[in-house]
Write an enzyme that holds these catalytic residues in place. Structure first.
Site, mmCIF file in Angstrom:
data_model
loop_
_atom_site.group_PDB
_atom_site.id
_atom_site.type_symbol
_atom_site.label_atom_id
_atom_site.label_comp_id
_atom_site.label_asym_id
_atom_site.label_seq_id
_atom_site.Cartn_x
_atom_site.Cartn_y
_atom_site.Cartn_z
ATOM 1 C CD GLU A 161 -2.850 -1.344 2.309
ATOM 2 O OE1 GLU A 161 -2.712 -0.580 3.284
ATOM 3 O OE2 GLU A 161 -3.795 -2.146 2.195
ATOM 4 C CG ASN A 203 -0.618 -6.551 -1.937
ATOM 5 O OD1 ASN A 203 -1.185 -7.018 -2.932
ATOM 6 N ND2 ASN A 203 -1.130 -6.654 -0.719
ATOM 7 C CG HIS A 239 -9.833 -5.843 0.647
ATOM 8 N ND1 HIS A 239 -10.025 -7.014 1.353
ATOM 9 C CD2 HIS A 239 -8.517 -5.553 0.757
ATOM 10 C CE1 HIS A 239 -8.872 -7.399 1.874
ATOM 11 N NE2 HIS A 239 -7.939 -6.540 1.519
ATOM 12 C CD GLU A 268 -4.529 -7.846 1.164
ATOM 13 O OE1 GLU A 268 -5.395 -7.256 1.813
ATOM 14 O OE2 GLU A 268 -3.310 -7.598 1.268
ATOM 15 C CG ASP A 270 -12.492 -9.359 1.684
ATOM 16 O OD1 ASP A 270 -12.487 -8.312 0.992
ATOM 17 O OD2 ASP A 270 -12.072 -9.394 2.851
HETATM 18 C C1 XIL Z 1 -5.752 -7.032 7.985
HETATM 19 C C2 XIL Z 1 -6.023 -8.324 8.743
HETATM 20 O O1 XIL Z 1 -6.925 -9.097 8.006
HETATM 21 C C3 XIL Z 1 -6.581 -8.005 10.113
HETATM 22 O O2 XIL Z 1 -6.687 -9.189 10.882
HETATM 23 C C4 XIL Z 1 -5.690 -6.990 10.824
HETATM 24 O O3 XIL Z 1 -6.292 -6.629 12.042
HETATM 25 C C5 XIL Z 1 -5.472 -5.766 9.971
HETATM 26 O O4 XIL Z 1 -4.945 -6.158 8.718
HETATM 27 N N1 XIL Z 1 -4.776 -4.870 3.468
HETATM 28 C C6 XIL Z 1 -3.720 -5.689 3.781
HETATM 29 C C7 XIL Z 1 -3.850 -6.680 4.879
HETATM 30 O O5 XIL Z 1 -2.706 -5.673 3.073
HETATM 31 O O6 XIL Z 1 -2.634 -6.914 5.539
HETATM 32 C C8 XIL Z 1 -4.911 -6.279 5.858
HETATM 33 O O7 XIL Z 1 -5.083 -7.360 6.785
HETATM 34 C C9 XIL Z 1 -6.198 -5.952 5.157
HETATM 35 C C10 XIL Z 1 -6.013 -4.794 4.210
#
Ligand code: XIL
Length: 352
Positions: A161, A203, A239, A268, A270
């Site tokens: 990020e 990422n 996401h 990631e 979802d």
């Molecule tokens: C999130 C985890 O899922 C949580 O359990 C934690 O509290 C915070 O981080 N982007 C990312 C991940 O790159 O590392 C994050 O994971 C979600 C957003």
């Protein structure tokens, strides 16, 4: 229990079609999983984020994980705060357990993540380090972590990020503020030195389609490649939220990064649903998962699709986004939702 309602004729048809013959979910046929075999045939890795606590305590979770997935990403266990909560006293337990588990089940590991603005230990963020000190700490951290898992973690989300949400420049963090934009090249070079075979990724979140943020990411990556900084791919988190669906231009975006010679991964995925989730929500959620996976499968350089948790039992969404949840492929009982079937179908229909 949806699976108890599957009529015998459907069972026979599924068996005859040569799929669903494995009892991947406690004895019931589904849309043709396990996903792992389908993904292998489609030529991509299918991954999930893994919750270290669940891995150590939950037998159902441990059984499901290697059956359905060929790749794992530690959800939190490799973040700096988890690995070195106290300076100079590393705690490798959670990360080691996952890497060992993956090795025993012939799964790939995606290391996540070496440099991020979040989930850093207090001693690091509050340490008032000079630029030179912070560069030294960053290099040493990457050498230690990547070196420890050399040959076992095949891919690293080296930088997580880096782009500001507005798309104007880099995100504020101790790295960008104290070291400056160079922290990215420094991290990638350190990772390459520690494991020359590992694939190195940047990422990013909310850069899935075409827009100011992905434009800034594209410019960053192009500059790194022009400067011969080691970089093998870009991860798009994906996401999503049910009410908004997917942003437009995902394929076009993936293709422009691929055209730079990079691998593109979905890292990631979802789909958060406003609770309580209805049956219609679950159906629509399946369509969104399918679109995501189809966008990956449509681009040859997209060779890995990872979901951020595979069961609602441990998804981060209810905590991260209060009022939302039901974001993953399997429900709280580890039973498949329409989203699971949609992913299985997308893999099976793949025309690569
Ligand atoms: C999130 C985890 O899922 C949580 O359990 C934690 O509290 C915070 O981080 N982007 C990312 C991940 O790159 O590392 C994050 O994971 C979600 C957003």
């Amino acid at each position: 229990m949806r699976r108890a309602l599957v009529p015998a004729a459907v069972v026979v048809a599924v068996l005859a079609a040569g799929c669903g013959t494995t009892d991947s979910h406690g004895g019931a046929p589904n849309a043709g999983g396990p996903l792992r075999g389908l993904a292998q045939r489609a030529g991509i890795a299918i991954g999930t984020a893994v919750d270290a606590g669940a891995l150590s305590r939950d037998d159902g979770y441990r059984a499901e994980l290697p059956r359905e997935f060929s790749s794992v990403t530690p959800e939190n266990a490799m973040k700096w705060a988890a690995l070195e909560p106290e300076r100079g006293k590393p705690d490798w337990a959670g990360a080691d357990a996952l890497v060992d588990f993956a090795g025993a089940h012939r799964m790939r590991v995606r290391g996540h993540t070496l440099v991020w603005y979040s989930q850093n230990p207090d001693w690091l963020t509050g340490g008032n380090f000079s630029r030179a000190e912070l560069v030294g700490l960053l290099r040493a951290h990457i050498a230690a972590v990547v070196g420890r898992y050399r040959g076992r973690v095949g891919t690293w989300d080296v930088v997580n990020e880096p782009i500001a949400d507005s798309g104007s420049g880099l995100r504020d963090s101790i790295w960008s503020q104290v070291i400056g934009p160079d922290y990215i090249a420094t991290a990638l070079r350190a990772a390459r030195a520690a494991d020359p075979q590992a694939k190195l990724f940047i990422n990013e979140t909310a850069a899935d389609g075409i827009g100011p943020k992905s434009d800034a990411l594209y410019a960053l990556v192009k500059g790194l490649l022009a400067g011969h900084v080691p970089l093998d791919g870009v991860g798009f988190q994906m996401h999503a939220e049910l009410a908004h669906g997917l942003v437009p231009g995902v394929r076009r975006n993936f293709r422009r990064f691929a055209a730079l010679g990079l691998e593109v991964n979905v890292t990631e995925a979802d789909v958060a649903v406003k609770l309580p989730a209805t049956a219609a929500d679950r159906g629509r959620q399946g369509e969104i998962y399918r679109e995501m996976l189809d966008d990956c499968l449509a681009v040859r350089a997209c060779r890995s699709f990872t979901v951020w948790g595979f069961t609602d039992r441990y998804s981060w969404i209810p905590t991260g986004e209060p009022g939302f949840g039901a974001a993953t492929l399997l429900d709280d009982n580890l039973d498949p939702k329409p989203a699971y079937d949609a992913v299985a179908r997308a893999l099976r229909d793949d025309a690569r």
